[in-house]
Design a protein around this motif. Sequence first.
Motif, PDB file in Angstrom:
ATOM      1  N   GLU A  76     -11.302  -8.013   5.620  1.00  0.00           N
ATOM      2  CA  GLU A  76     -10.111  -7.242   6.017  1.00  0.00           C
ATOM      3  C   GLU A  76      -9.141  -8.176   6.706  1.00  0.00           C
ATOM      4  OE1 GLU A  76     -10.987  -3.853   8.482  1.00  0.00           O
ATOM      5  OE2 GLU A  76     -11.408  -2.620   6.737  1.00  0.00           O
ATOM      6  N   LYS A  77      -7.863  -7.922   6.500  1.00  0.00           N
ATOM      7  CA  LYS A  77      -6.818  -8.705   7.149  1.00  0.00           C
ATOM      8  C   LYS A  77      -5.697  -7.788   7.609  1.00  0.00           C
ATOM      9  CE  LYS A  77      -7.076 -13.282   5.470  1.00  0.00           C
ATOM     10  NZ  LYS A  77      -6.342 -14.453   5.179  1.00  0.00           N
ATOM     11  N   VAL A  78      -5.225  -8.028   8.819  1.00  0.00           N
ATOM     12  CA  VAL A  78      -4.051  -7.324   9.324  1.00  0.00           C
ATOM     13  C   VAL A  78      -2.832  -8.123   8.890  1.00  0.00           C
ATOM     14  CG1 VAL A  78      -2.814  -6.563  11.381  1.00  0.00           C
ATOM     15  CG2 VAL A  78      -5.306  -6.395  11.299  1.00  0.00           C
ATOM     16  N   CYS A  79      -1.893  -7.457   8.261  1.00  0.00           N
ATOM     17  CA  CYS A  79      -0.668  -8.095   7.773  1.00  0.00           C
ATOM     18  C   CYS A  79       0.538  -7.425   8.421  1.00  0.00           C
ATOM     19  CB  CYS A  79      -0.558  -7.948   6.255  1.00  0.00           C
ATOM     20  SG  CYS A  79      -1.941  -8.632   5.353  1.00  0.00           S
ATOM     21  N   THR A  80       1.598  -8.185   8.585  1.00  0.00           N
ATOM     22  CA  THR A  80       2.844  -7.627   9.111  1.00  0.00           C
ATOM     23  C   THR A  80       4.009  -8.104   8.250  1.00  0.00           C
ATOM     24  OG1 THR A  80       3.153  -9.469  10.652  1.00  0.00           O
ATOM     25  CG2 THR A  80       2.016  -7.516  11.497  1.00  0.00           C
ATOM     26  N   ALA A  81       5.043  -7.305   8.221  1.00  0.00           N
ATOM     27  CA  ALA A  81       6.258  -7.654   7.486  1.00  0.00           C
ATOM     28  C   ALA A  81       7.454  -7.121   8.262  1.00  0.00           C
ATOM     29  CB  ALA A  81       6.230  -7.047   6.088  1.00  0.00           C
ATOM     30  N   GLU A  82       8.378  -8.010   8.570  1.00  0.00           N
ATOM     31  CA  GLU A  82       9.604  -7.600   9.263  1.00  0.00           C
ATOM     32  C   GLU A  82      10.665  -7.233   8.236  1.00  0.00           C
ATOM     33  OE1 GLU A  82      10.771 -10.712  11.935  1.00  0.00           O
ATOM     34  OE2 GLU A  82       9.036 -10.395  13.226  1.00  0.00           O
ATOM     35  N   PHE A  83      11.584  -6.362   8.644  1.00  0.00           N
ATOM     36  CA  PHE A  83      12.650  -5.967   7.727  1.00  0.00           C
ATOM     37  C   PHE A  83      13.943  -5.716   8.471  1.00  0.00           C
ATOM     38  CE2 PHE A  83      10.284  -2.198   8.966  1.00  0.00           C
ATOM     39  CZ  PHE A  83      11.264  -1.277   9.291  1.00  0.00           C
ATOM     40  N   PHE A  84      15.045  -5.876   7.749  1.00  0.00           N
ATOM     41  CA  PHE A  84      16.390  -5.536   8.223  1.00  0.00           C
ATOM     42  C   PHE A  84      17.178  -5.108   6.999  1.00  0.00           C
ATOM     43  CE2 PHE A  84      20.847  -6.264   8.930  1.00  0.00           C
ATOM     44  CZ  PHE A  84      21.041  -5.731  10.185  1.00  0.00           C
ATOM     45  N   GLU A  85      17.672  -3.907   7.011  1.00  0.00           N
ATOM     46  CA  GLU A  85      18.425  -3.378   5.870  1.00  0.00           C
ATOM     47  C   GLU A  85      19.672  -2.648   6.351  1.00  0.00           C
ATOM     48  OE1 GLU A  85      17.984  -3.818   2.670  1.00  0.00           O
ATOM     49  OE2 GLU A  85      16.039  -4.823   2.852  1.00  0.00           O
ATOM     50  N   GLU A  86      20.781  -2.909   5.661  1.00  0.00           N
ATOM     51  CA  GLU A  86      22.012  -2.147   5.866  1.00  0.00           C
ATOM     52  C   GLU A  86      21.937  -0.956   4.918  1.00  0.00           C
ATOM     53  OE1 GLU A  86      24.607  -2.509   7.905  1.00  0.00           O
ATOM     54  OE2 GLU A  86      24.051  -4.435   8.793  1.00  0.00           O
ATOM     55  N   ASP A 109       8.888  -0.762   0.186  1.00  0.00           N
ATOM     56  CA  ASP A 109       9.441  -1.889  -0.569  1.00  0.00           C
ATOM     57  C   ASP A 109       9.157  -3.216   0.132  1.00  0.00           C
ATOM     58  OD1 ASP A 109      10.384  -0.204  -2.518  1.00  0.00           O
ATOM     59  OD2 ASP A 109      12.509  -0.407  -1.985  1.00  0.00           O
ATOM     60  N   VAL A 110       9.323  -3.263   1.452  1.00  0.00           N
ATOM     61  CA  VAL A 110       9.099  -4.518   2.178  1.00  0.00           C
ATOM     62  C   VAL A 110       7.614  -4.891   2.187  1.00  0.00           C
ATOM     63  CG1 VAL A 110       8.825  -3.697   4.572  1.00  0.00           C
ATOM     64  CG2 VAL A 110       9.911  -5.872   4.142  1.00  0.00           C
ATOM     65  N   VAL A 111       6.737  -3.908   2.272  1.00  0.00           N
ATOM     66  CA  VAL A 111       5.297  -4.195   2.214  1.00  0.00           C
ATOM     67  C   VAL A 111       4.947  -4.754   0.837  1.00  0.00           C
ATOM     68  CG1 VAL A 111       2.999  -3.144   2.193  1.00  0.00           C
ATOM     69  CG2 VAL A 111       4.612  -2.566   4.014  1.00  0.00           C
ATOM     70  N   MET A 112       5.456  -4.129  -0.205  1.00  0.00           N
ATOM     71  CA  MET A 112       5.139  -4.575  -1.560  1.00  0.00           C
ATOM     72  C   MET A 112       5.658  -5.994  -1.818  1.00  0.00           C
ATOM     73  SD  MET A 112       5.882  -2.759  -5.214  1.00  0.00           S
ATOM     74  CE  MET A 112       4.713  -1.454  -4.923  1.00  0.00           C
ATOM     75  N   THR A 113       6.859  -6.303  -1.370  1.00  0.00           N
ATOM     76  CA  THR A 113       7.416  -7.629  -1.620  1.00  0.00           C
ATOM     77  C   THR A 113       6.774  -8.704  -0.754  1.00  0.00           C
ATOM     78  OG1 THR A 113       9.266  -7.226  -0.109  1.00  0.00           O
ATOM     79  CG2 THR A 113       9.636  -6.777  -2.444  1.00  0.00           C
ATOM     80  N   ASN A 114       6.108  -8.327   0.330  1.00  0.00           N
ATOM     81  CA  ASN A 114       5.429  -9.294   1.194  1.00  0.00           C
ATOM     82  C   ASN A 114       3.928  -9.360   0.937  1.00  0.00           C
ATOM     83  OD1 ASN A 114       7.295 -10.552   3.373  1.00  0.00           O
ATOM     84  ND2 ASN A 114       8.002  -8.444   3.109  1.00  0.00           N
ATOM     85  N   MET A 115       3.458  -8.669  -0.083  1.00  0.00           N
ATOM     86  CA  MET A 115       2.035  -8.664  -0.417  1.00  0.00           C
ATOM     87  C   MET A 115       1.624 -10.066  -0.874  1.00  0.00           C
ATOM     88  SD  MET A 115      -0.363  -6.320  -0.379  1.00  0.00           S
ATOM     89  CE  MET A 115       0.601  -4.833  -0.264  1.00  0.00           C
ATOM     90  N   PRO A 116       0.485 -10.585  -0.368  1.00  0.00           N
ATOM     91  CA  PRO A 116       0.058 -11.923  -0.810  1.00  0.00           C
ATOM     92  C   PRO A 116      -0.334 -11.925  -2.283  1.00  0.00           C
ATOM     93  CG  PRO A 116      -1.659 -10.878   0.500  1.00  0.00           C
ATOM     94  CD  PRO A 116      -0.458  -9.970   0.557  1.00  0.00           C
ATOM     95  N   VAL A 117      -0.242 -13.087  -2.914  1.00  0.00           N
ATOM     96  CA  VAL A 117      -0.628 -13.233  -4.314  1.00  0.00           C
ATOM     97  C   VAL A 117      -2.153 -13.249  -4.417  1.00  0.00           C
ATOM     98  CG1 VAL A 117      -0.528 -14.737  -6.333  1.00  0.00           C
ATOM     99  CG2 VAL A 117       1.478 -14.470  -4.879  1.00  0.00           C
ATOM    100  N   ASN A 118      -2.787 -13.973  -3.491  1.00  0.00           N
ATOM    101  CA  ASN A 118      -4.242 -14.046  -3.424  1.00  0.00           C
ATOM    102  C   ASN A 118      -4.708 -13.461  -2.098  1.00  0.00           C
ATOM    103  OD1 ASN A 118      -4.734 -15.471  -5.880  1.00  0.00           O
ATOM    104  ND2 ASN A 118      -3.907 -17.295  -4.887  1.00  0.00           N
ATOM    105  N   PHE A 119      -5.871 -12.850  -2.107  1.00  0.00           N
ATOM    106  CA  PHE A 119      -6.441 -12.263  -0.891  1.00  0.00           C
ATOM    107  C   PHE A 119      -7.658 -13.098  -0.518  1.00  0.00           C
ATOM    108  CE2 PHE A 119      -9.122  -8.935   1.177  1.00  0.00           C
ATOM    109  CZ  PHE A 119      -8.306  -8.732   2.270  1.00  0.00           C
ATOM    110  N   LEU A 120      -7.514 -13.899   0.538  1.00  0.00           N
ATOM    111  CA  LEU A 120      -8.572 -14.819   0.922  1.00  0.00           C
ATOM    112  C   LEU A 120      -9.226 -14.408   2.236  1.00  0.00           C
ATOM    113  CD1 LEU A 120      -6.740 -18.190   0.156  1.00  0.00           C
ATOM    114  CD2 LEU A 120      -8.267 -16.885  -1.344  1.00  0.00           C
ATOM    115  N   CYS A 121     -10.540 -14.658   2.338  1.00  0.00           N
ATOM    116  CA  CYS A 121     -11.256 -14.369   3.580  1.00  0.00           C
ATOM    117  C   CYS A 121     -10.830 -15.342   4.670  1.00  0.00           C
ATOM    118  CB  CYS A 121     -12.766 -14.416   3.361  1.00  0.00           C
ATOM    119  SG  CYS A 121     -13.378 -16.023   2.805  1.00  0.00           S
TER     120      CYS A 121
END
Length: 144
Positions: A76-86, A109-121
Amino acid sequence: MIFDLRELKRSGKTSQTFYAEIEPEPQLCDIPGVEVAGNVRVTGKVTLTGEHSAAVEGEAAYVLSGSCTRCLEQTEKVCTAEFFEECGGADSVYPAVNDKIDITKIVLDVVMTNMPVNFLCGEDCKGLCPVCGGNLNKGECKCK
């Protein structure tokens, strides 16, 4: 989460902070064997920028759970993604419809675009032996 700009205007404020938990869509993570575990937790701020527009900024936090792409161990990994939208302007990807902004769409949308390509332990994951399939993180294998 729908945010009503008219309510913010009526309150006499120009900005408001928010917290929300958004249930992820099943297709949000397209990494095989990995899923978003639980809700996406969002903290942010909406600031009026015009008569029918606002800036939305914040951070989305979520947990990815599943098999490591290299060694297949559950992790399991905790991920974060920041966003700013007008939002709400004529050229905005996220329009204000009847002075309401759908923050859920922005966050997903921001979560999907920041999703890693590979999921590593771990970044130092050694993966599996190509000959015997042994997990190289647990020690060297005996095959040559």
